[in-house]
Design a protein around this motif. Structure first.
Motif, short mmCIF file in Angstrom:
data_model
loop_
_atom_site.label_atom_id
_atom_site.label_comp_id
_atom_site.label_asym_id
_atom_site.label_seq_id
_atom_site.Cartn_x
_atom_site.Cartn_y
_atom_site.Cartn_z
N THR A 28 0.28 -9.43 -1.57
CA THR A 28 2.55 -10.27 -0.86
C THR A 28 1.41 -11.30 -0.58
OG1 THR A 28 0.77 -8.98 1.08
CG2 THR A 28 3.16 -8.27 0.07
N ALA A 52 2.09 0.37 4.99
CA ALA A 52 2.05 -1.39 5.09
C ALA A 52 0.25 -1.47 5.77
CB ALA A 52 2.84 -1.75 5.58
N THR A 58 4.88 -6.38 7.91
CA THR A 58 5.23 -6.34 6.70
C THR A 58 6.97 -5.99 6.55
OG1 THR A 58 3.47 -5.39 5.77
CG2 THR A 58 5.29 -4.68 3.98
N THR A 71 8.95 2.18 5.31
CA THR A 71 7.30 1.89 5.61
C THR A 71 6.62 3.02 6.83
OG1 THR A 71 7.89 0.76 8.05
CG2 THR A 71 8.49 -0.36 4.98
#
Ligand code: SAM
Length: 297
Positions: A28, A52, A58, A71
């Motif tokens: 990322t 994450a 995130t 997530t």
């Protein structure tokens, strides 16, 4: 291999569709939100789960790209447990995208335990290329990149940091460190102490962000810049240390002085050839030594 319709025949997991039971390693951005690949966005969108480091962090990225995938957290303190649970989900056919707060997961970030467990259990692991602060910094530092060592973070404790620096004092390749703002001054001071006041450094700060800067010079020059203004010590840093030039120390000082003088007015190759025949030395060794003068300028 190319199929009859002209498409590359990619091995399983590298095509664009999400493969069930696969763990994707997804880099990322390290600052600039545009630094994410189209493929990374497709994987984040298409995976069943995103694991994450910090889900709140995130989620900001996911919101920016209108991605609604579920997530779950996977960080240093729960990785063993989470990895066991994720391996079961992957074995049941779920697809999982692993991300960290910034850059490439596993590079000074969590994920190693999960990837190792997946490999042990023959689970498909597919890495996506993307942002990494170390590589981004190195690509623009102007230090040799043919060989380099990535050291991650130096130990926080002074004695351990000193010991680690002593181990790399004789290294001839570039060394890359990550450093936290609260330790950047101490680390550059330790480098001066252990690797010497003449060692060349490049400090890359706030890469891909508004105040991106590259500061090159000796430890004293880098310290002077850091101490010039409190703001200079804030932000994120990659520190790169030039390797030693072993050939230059083995050459006689008068030959090196002559080389340096000639290299001011002639191409280095020519200067090295003249000094080589005049002093009965190897042309290539002189040329390599001359590179260090030209780098120091
Ligand atoms: N996984 C990340 C990567 O691929 O680069 C590194 C994560 S590590 C926990 C964080 C460190 O990376 C920071 O302390 C800093 O040394 C470096 N870093 C991350 N982003 C950076 C940036 N935008 N500019 C300079 N250094 C950065």
């Amino acid at each position: 291999m190319t199929t009859h319709d002209g498409q590359q025949d990619l091995p399983q997991g590298t095509a664009n569709s999400i493969v069930p039971g696969t763990l994707y390693i997804v880099p990322t951005p390290i600052g600039n939100l545009d630094d994410i690949t189209t493929r990374a966005l497709k994987v984040l969108e298409g995976a069943d789960w995103i694991a994450a480091e910090d889900t709140r962090h995130t989620n900001k990225l996911l919101q920016h790209y209108h991605i609604k995938t579920r997530t779950m957290s996977l960080h240093d303190h729960n990785e063993d447990k989470r990895a066991a649970m994720l391996v079961h989900r992957l074995q049941d056919g779920a697809s999982v995208a692993l991300v960290s707060d910034a850059g490439t997961p596993l590079i000074s970030d969590p994920g190693f335990v999960l990837v190792r467990k997946c490999r042990e259990n023959n689970i498909n692991v597919v890495p996506l290329p993307g942002a990494c602060a170390a590589i981004t910094a190195l690509s623009a530092a102007g230090l040799p990149t043919d060989r380099f060592v990535f050291e991650g973070f130096l130990p926080a404790k002074s004695q351990a940091r000193t010991n680690q620096l002593k181990l790399l004092a004789e290294r001839s390749c570039t060394t890359v460190f990550y450093e936290a703002p609260r330790r950047i001054v101490d680390t550059v001071s330790d480098i001066r102490e252990i690797l010497g006041a003449q060692r060349q450094l490049v400090m890359a700060k706030e890469l891909t962000k508004t105040f991106e800067r590259f500061i090159s010079g000796t430890p004293d020059e880098v310290l002077a810049w850091l101490n010039e203004n409190n703001a200079h010590q804030k932000g994120e840093f990659v520190l790169m240390v030039a390797g030693i030039q072993p050939t230059s120390t083995a050459l006689p000082a008068d030959a090196l002085a002559l080389l340096q003088e000639l290299a001011e007015v002639l191409p280095l190759k020519k200067a090295a050839a003249i000094v080589a025949s005049h002093c009965n030395l190897k042309k290539n060794a002189l040329y390599q030594a001359g590179l260090s003068f030209t780098q120091e300028k």
